[in-house]
Write an enzyme that holds these catalytic residues in place. Structure first.
Site, PDB file in Angstrom:
ATOM      1  N   SER A   5      -5.898   0.974  -2.829  1.00 27.66           N
ATOM      2  CA  SER A   5      -4.516   1.379  -3.005  1.00 27.66           C
ATOM      3  C   SER A   5      -4.237   2.663  -2.224  1.00 27.66           C
ATOM      4  CB  SER A   5      -4.205   1.528  -4.507  1.00 27.66           C
ATOM      5  OG  SER A   5      -2.829   1.639  -4.726  1.00 27.66           O
ATOM      6  N   HIS A  34      -1.736  -6.275  -7.989  1.00 23.58           N
ATOM      7  CA  HIS A  34      -2.390  -5.061  -7.508  1.00 23.58           C
ATOM      8  C   HIS A  34      -3.844  -4.954  -7.954  1.00 23.58           C
ATOM      9  CE1 HIS A  34      -2.037  -1.163  -5.636  1.00 23.58           C
ATOM     10  NE2 HIS A  34      -2.549  -0.571  -6.683  1.00 23.58           N
ATOM     11  N   ASP A  78       1.513  -8.477  -5.421  1.00 24.85           N
ATOM     12  CA  ASP A  78       1.389  -7.045  -5.676  1.00 24.85           C
ATOM     13  C   ASP A  78       2.750  -6.354  -5.550  1.00 24.85           C
ATOM     14  OD1 ASP A  78       0.716  -4.362  -5.779  1.00 24.85           O
ATOM     15  OD2 ASP A  78      -0.959  -4.541  -4.387  1.00 24.85           O
TER      16      ASP A  78
END
Length: 693
Positions: free
Chosen positions: A545, A665, A630
């Site tokens: 991320s 995610h 995501d």
């Protein structure tokens, strides 16, 4: 290792995009990959997945070996420590062979008959993905409010279950946000909804039995920098509306006994002022709010204020900011206040006796450790004199303690079992410091097997995050035990942008100081090499991320330092994302990264944006992972980045992209599915190191 078989190339650009910002022209040849509904985009992603599988086919046996090792260490039939709430003991438990937990309770004692409140395995049966968000029992313990997401997109459907009959109530509320709260009448629910950019911006009120289409908007947050949340105080007296940007907060309250009341502001928002409140009442102090704030306290202090005059002018200090630490969270009890923060780079807990005013720290036995912030879920009882903690370290599995605040004793309730031949004495943990380019000392937490020689370089896996003030703490490396047992050293780089060393550590790694995150990581890398822990040919870096942004920058700027780079859902196309206000989270992120509509901030962002700075040079072996659903890092960011890397890089090193088409995610939601993903990841790392079994 090099691979000469060419990857499946992206097609010639279908719809290249030209953008002119501040007289700077950028041509995005891979913009077409953002066309989610385009069948050619889906076909391309599936072709990339097939290529990835082909490039990893020779590791199939290794992947299976690692997967079986991970499962063999896991206690599959495992209950959590029960939490007493009212006359019930609540807990969850997993079953052997089951992907998801069951949520249960017993009435009156732990010897009572078990009630299964929710079986996530049943809910997940028809879905590839399932995430439970809200899970809250009504004040009278007769109803269960829960919300689930079955795509990874983090838009939740809310259900209410009658625990006496086992039946769902007829109303189902769709497209809800993360937060919910029960009013004290057992009939009123407050929940959040989001706008078209998935920003939670409305607080809704629902009364059981009513049509959800008629639910009332209690509060609407129109400032796009702010997200809205809701929670109930542990005292059960108030429901708190929490509005927060990355730099400013504002809170309002509603009496939990009168949920149709208009919300009242605690203190109006001021730019840069952050605060969070809990409610406390006692015969000694009456009714008051207890407040953690940065008002005249860069590292935060603790204040109190009367409920009826709660504005800042009436705040009175309970506890000053600490000289070498920062205060982050709190749990309020009748006689005690438990504060959570950082001190000397580590988690710290302080207990304040609200009768005497005395403050003492909770001591921990190891020099390197992590303690999770105590939560209201684990500590629901306002009257309790026990605070429940979860503790871990690089050599100690997750351990649940009850800390008795009255006599300062610690009671171990459970330590996670690591099955097989695990012995904590086989591992060594240490703390190192690298010197950053500006002289800052950057901590590194390092774990290795005792048999791994220290007098010669070893394969090393270096992990980092470095954003949002989040802490990359040294926890028990359950997933990485297989690496340690194979002679790989595991290290966490505590770079600026995180919160490990306090608020300044965060502020000096964000906005126009963001490059400190990258240079800190490079300094840690160079230190580990210089001290003989590893070599560039034996070093794999990993970050997910926002940590993927870090990976993208080091890949562009210092690729020669790494044999491999692994990144999941990497935030790498930052200019395009931060210019697109229709995307989820874009506007609130301006206070973290910068606003590219400002020419100075645009230039700074572009100077390190991984997607915009791919060069014709050699890159390490790379494994990149995305999630099609995501909402935080859109799937096309890793896809576009890999496509551009393919078009420019000058080496034959392996570059693979894997997009999970059914998740968001955080990847797979089932625990065994997640272990499969982890095994793939670990097999790639070991393969880079030349470790084949």
């Amino acid at each position: 290792m090099s691979y000469t078989t060419p990857p499946v190339p992206p097609k010639a650009p279908i719809h290249p995009k030209t953008t002119i910002t501040h007289d700077d022209t950028r041509i995005d040849n891979y913009y077409w990959l953002s066309e989610r509904d385009n069948p050619e985009v889906v076909a391309y992603l599936e072709a990339e997945n097939a290529y990835t599988d082909a490039m990893m086919a020779h590791t199939a046996d290794l992947q299976e070996t690692i997967y079986q090792e991970l499962r063999a260490r896991m206690k599959e039939d495992d209950p959590s420590v029960p939490v007493r709430h009212g006359n019930y003991f609540y807990y969850d438990r997993t079953l052997e062979g089951a992907q998801y937990p069951l949520y249960c309770r017993k009435r009156g004692s732990l010897e009572a008959v078990e009630e299964i409140l929710l079986d996530l395995n049943e809910l997940a049966a028809a879905h590839e993905y399932l995430h439970l968000q809200s899970y809250s029992v009504s004040p009278d313990h007769r109803l269960l409010l829960y919300s689930i997401d079955t795509t990874g997109g983090e838009s939740y459907t809310l259900y209410i279950k009658n625990l006496e009959t086992g039946k769902l109530l007829p109303e189902t509320i769709r497209n809800t946000g993360h937060a919910t709260a029960w009013a004290n009448d057992n009939q009123t629910i407050l929940y959040t909804r989001h706008d078209e950019a998935l920003r939670p911006n409305r607080l809704m009120r629902h009364r059981l039995g009513n049509n959800p289409d008629n639910d009332v908007i209690v509060y609407q947050e129109d400032d796009r920098l702010f997200n809205l949340g809701v929670y109930k105080t542990k005292s059960s007296v108030y429901i708190i509306l929490h509005m927060a940007s990355k730099m400013t907060t504002e809170q309002w309250y509603i009496p939990a006994d009168a949920p149709e009341s208009n919300p009242m502001v605690i203190h109006p928002r001021e730019a840069g002022l952050e605060y969070k409140v809990e409610h406390h009442h006692s015969e000694t102090h009456g009714e008051r709010f207890i407040i953690i704030t940065n008002d005249d306290a860069y590292d935060f202090r603790v204040m109190e204020a009367p409920v009826m005059t709660s504005g800042k002018d009436h705040w009175r200090e309970l506890l000053a900011q600490r000289n070498n630490g920062t205060i982050v969270e709190m749990q309020v009890f009748r006689n005690y206040l438990v504060l959570y923060g950082r001190e000397g780079g580590f988690c710290q807990l302080w207990v304040m006796n609200l009768i005497s005013g005395e403050v003492h720290p909770i001591e921990f036995p190891e020099p390197i450790y992590y303690v999770r912030p105590p939560t209201a879920t684990d500590n629901p009882e306002f009257e309790s004199e026990i605070v429940r903690l979860t503790y871990t370290s690089p050599i100690t599995p997750s351990s649940v303690y009850d800390y008795h605040m009255n006599n300062r004793t610690r009671e171990l309730k459970k330590r996670a079992e690591v099955l097989g031949d695990f012995d904590p004495n086989d591992y060594v943990a240490e703390r190192l410091y690298a010197t950053a380019s500006d002289g800052t000392q950057v901590p590194i937490s390092l774990t290795r097997h005792r048999d791994t020689p220290r007098d010669q370089p070893a394969p090393l896996h270096l992990w980092a995050y470095g954003a949002y003030g989040a802490n990359n703490d040294p926890t028990f490396p359950m997933l990485f035990l297989g690496l340690l047992d194979r002679g790989v050293v595991f290290a966490n780089a505590h770079v600026r942008g995180g919160g490990e060393m306090g608020r300044a550590w965060y502020d000096n790694g964000k906005l126009m100081h963001k490059k400190n995150t990258f240079t800190d990581f490079i300094a840690c890398t160079e230190h580990l090499i210089a001290e003989g822990y590893t070599t560039p040919k034996q070093l794999v870096a990993e970050g997910h991320s926002a940590g993927g942004l870090l990976m993208g920058v080091i890949a562009n700027t210092r690729p020669e330092l790494y044999a491999g780079i692994v990144t999941w859902v990497p935030f790498v196309d930052i200019i395009n994302t931060l210019l697109d206000t229709s995307l989820p989270l874009t506007v609130p992120e301006w206070e973290e990264w910068g606003n590219p509509n400002d020419p100075v901030q645009y230039d700074y962002l572009k100077s390190y944006s991984p997607y915009d700075n791919v060069e014709a040079q050699d890159y390490p072996q790379m494994f990149v992972k995305g999630g099609f659903n995501d909402p935080y890092v859109q799937y096309w960011e890793p896809a576009k980045w890999v496509a551009r890397l393919r078009s420019l890089k000058t080496d034959n090193n392996r570059l693979i992209l894997k997009t999970n088409m059914d998740t968001g995610h955080d990847g797979a939601s089932g625990r065994f599915d997640f272990l499969r993903e982890a095994a793939f990841n670990l097999a790639f790392i070991l393969d880079v190191f030349g470790i084949r079994e």
